[in-house]
Design a protein around this motif. Sequence first.
Motif, PDB file in Angstrom:
ATOM      1  N   GLU A 240       0.842  -1.192   0.000  1.00  0.00           N
ATOM      2  CA  GLU A 240       0.000   0.000   0.000  1.00  0.00           C
ATOM      3  C   GLU A 240       0.877   1.241   0.000  1.00  0.00           C
ATOM      4  O   GLU A 240       1.813   1.365   0.779  1.00  0.00           O
ATOM      5  CB  GLU A 240      -0.921   0.038   1.214  1.00  0.00           C
ATOM      6  CG  GLU A 240      -1.827   1.265   1.182  1.00  0.00           C
ATOM      7  CD  GLU A 240      -2.829   1.308   2.305  1.00  0.00           C
ATOM      8  OE1 GLU A 240      -2.684   2.172   3.191  1.00  0.00           O
ATOM      9  OE2 GLU A 240      -3.743   0.470   2.291  1.00  0.00           O
ATOM     10  N   ILE A 241       0.556   2.150  -0.907  1.00  0.00           N
ATOM     11  CA  ILE A 241       1.237   3.442  -1.006  1.00  0.00           C
ATOM     12  C   ILE A 241       0.199   4.519  -0.732  1.00  0.00           C
ATOM     13  O   ILE A 241      -0.936   4.445  -1.231  1.00  0.00           O
ATOM     14  CB  ILE A 241       1.847   3.647  -2.411  1.00  0.00           C
ATOM     15  CG1 ILE A 241       2.845   2.542  -2.757  1.00  0.00           C
ATOM     16  CG2 ILE A 241       2.471   5.028  -2.542  1.00  0.00           C
ATOM     17  CD1 ILE A 241       4.109   2.529  -1.939  1.00  0.00           C
ATOM     18  N   THR A 242       0.591   5.509   0.057  1.00  0.00           N
ATOM     19  CA  THR A 242      -0.300   6.642   0.312  1.00  0.00           C
ATOM     20  C   THR A 242       0.371   7.938  -0.122  1.00  0.00           C
ATOM     21  O   THR A 242       1.596   8.049  -0.145  1.00  0.00           O
ATOM     22  CB  THR A 242      -0.688   6.739   1.802  1.00  0.00           C
ATOM     23  OG1 THR A 242       0.505   6.890   2.587  1.00  0.00           O
ATOM     24  CG2 THR A 242      -1.467   5.520   2.256  1.00  0.00           C
TER      25      THR A 242
ATOM     26  N   LYS B 159      -3.652   9.445   1.848  1.00  0.00           N
ATOM     27  CA  LYS B 159      -4.709   8.862   1.020  1.00  0.00           C
ATOM     28  C   LYS B 159      -4.121   7.744   0.148  1.00  0.00           C
ATOM     29  O   LYS B 159      -3.129   7.961  -0.556  1.00  0.00           O
ATOM     30  CB  LYS B 159      -5.307   9.945   0.122  1.00  0.00           C
ATOM     31  CG  LYS B 159      -6.370   9.446  -0.808  1.00  0.00           C
ATOM     32  CD  LYS B 159      -6.848  10.545  -1.735  1.00  0.00           C
ATOM     33  CE  LYS B 159      -7.772   9.937  -2.777  1.00  0.00           C
ATOM     34  NZ  LYS B 159      -8.003  10.832  -3.892  1.00  0.00           N
ATOM     35  N   PRO B 160      -4.721   6.537   0.184  1.00  0.00           N
ATOM     36  CA  PRO B 160      -4.209   5.438  -0.648  1.00  0.00           C
ATOM     37  C   PRO B 160      -4.229   5.799  -2.137  1.00  0.00           C
ATOM     38  O   PRO B 160      -5.179   6.421  -2.627  1.00  0.00           O
ATOM     39  CB  PRO B 160      -5.166   4.286  -0.362  1.00  0.00           C
ATOM     40  CG  PRO B 160      -5.790   4.620   0.954  1.00  0.00           C
ATOM     41  CD  PRO B 160      -5.864   6.119   1.005  1.00  0.00           C
TER      42      PRO B 160
ATOM     43  N   ALA C 236      -2.958   4.110  -6.163  1.00  0.00           N
ATOM     44  CA  ALA C 236      -2.616   2.877  -6.869  1.00  0.00           C
ATOM     45  C   ALA C 236      -1.400   3.099  -7.758  1.00  0.00           C
ATOM     46  O   ALA C 236      -1.251   4.156  -8.382  1.00  0.00           O
ATOM     47  CB  ALA C 236      -3.798   2.419  -7.707  1.00  0.00           C
TER      48      ALA C 236
ATOM     49  N   THR D 222       5.863   7.573  -7.832  1.00  0.00           N
ATOM     50  CA  THR D 222       5.957   7.438  -6.389  1.00  0.00           C
ATOM     51  C   THR D 222       7.429   7.505  -5.979  1.00  0.00           C
ATOM     52  O   THR D 222       8.326   7.413  -6.819  1.00  0.00           O
ATOM     53  CB  THR D 222       5.313   6.117  -5.906  1.00  0.00           C
ATOM     54  OG1 THR D 222       5.119   6.190  -4.504  1.00  0.00           O
ATOM     55  CG2 THR D 222       6.160   4.907  -6.254  1.00  0.00           C
TER      56      THR D 222
ATOM     57  N   PRO E  76       6.397   3.797   1.631  1.00  0.00           N
ATOM     58  CA  PRO E  76       4.943   3.647   1.826  1.00  0.00           C
ATOM     59  C   PRO E  76       4.155   4.959   1.744  1.00  0.00           C
ATOM     60  O   PRO E  76       3.042   4.979   1.219  1.00  0.00           O
ATOM     61  CB  PRO E  76       4.826   3.028   3.218  1.00  0.00           C
ATOM     62  CG  PRO E  76       6.133   2.349   3.444  1.00  0.00           C
ATOM     63  CD  PRO E  76       7.154   3.183   2.727  1.00  0.00           C
ATOM     64  N   GLU E  77       4.711   6.046   2.257  1.00  0.00           N
ATOM     65  CA  GLU E  77       4.064   7.361   2.173  1.00  0.00           C
ATOM     66  C   GLU E  77       4.928   8.213   1.252  1.00  0.00           C
ATOM     67  O   GLU E  77       6.101   8.470   1.554  1.00  0.00           O
ATOM     68  CB  GLU E  77       3.934   8.008   3.555  1.00  0.00           C
ATOM     69  CG  GLU E  77       3.568   9.480   3.562  1.00  0.00           C
ATOM     70  CD  GLU E  77       2.290   9.839   2.799  1.00  0.00           C
ATOM     71  OE1 GLU E  77       2.362  10.726   1.914  1.00  0.00           O
ATOM     72  OE2 GLU E  77       1.234   9.244   3.080  1.00  0.00           O
TER      73      GLU E  77
END
Length: 165
Positions: free
Chosen positions: A2-4, A8-9, A11, A126, A145-146
Amino acid sequence: MEITFKGKPVALTGKPLRVGDAMPDFSLTDSSLATVRGAALAGVRVFLTVPSLDTDVCDAEVRRFNEEAAALPGVSVFAVSMDLPFAAARWCGAAGVKNVRVLSDYKDHSFGRATGTRLEELGLLTRAVFIVNQSGKIAYAEYVPEVADHPDYAAAIGCLKTQFV
């Protein structure tokens, strides 16, 4: 995984890379608008994918790798973003970054798709760090992740120092 983005998630497009995978081919654009093919790059390579060089975390990340990783013999460092090549060149000049080559995925988004780093709904990449060995295999892969957080500098630099220097 999961990446935010700011909690907020979001894709990712493409398949995430893992240690041991072959670095896929891609095409990027350099500051002179020349195409850079991944298959043409050799040696130990560090790829930093960042949303935009003009943000605080991205700025700090690329500056830190400019000082630390780029000083390691035989290691090439590339910062990849969706920034236009002209903006990336301007940023490098203003930041005094000379040891990191900035490349743009703005044209065909092949890097983001090939590495599973494209945030389709945002039109950005990302935050991730990939270290590729001389054989073209992934030796280190981190998807932060963030997106707004820093990568694990100690782990990435440690990988370079223990495996390649």
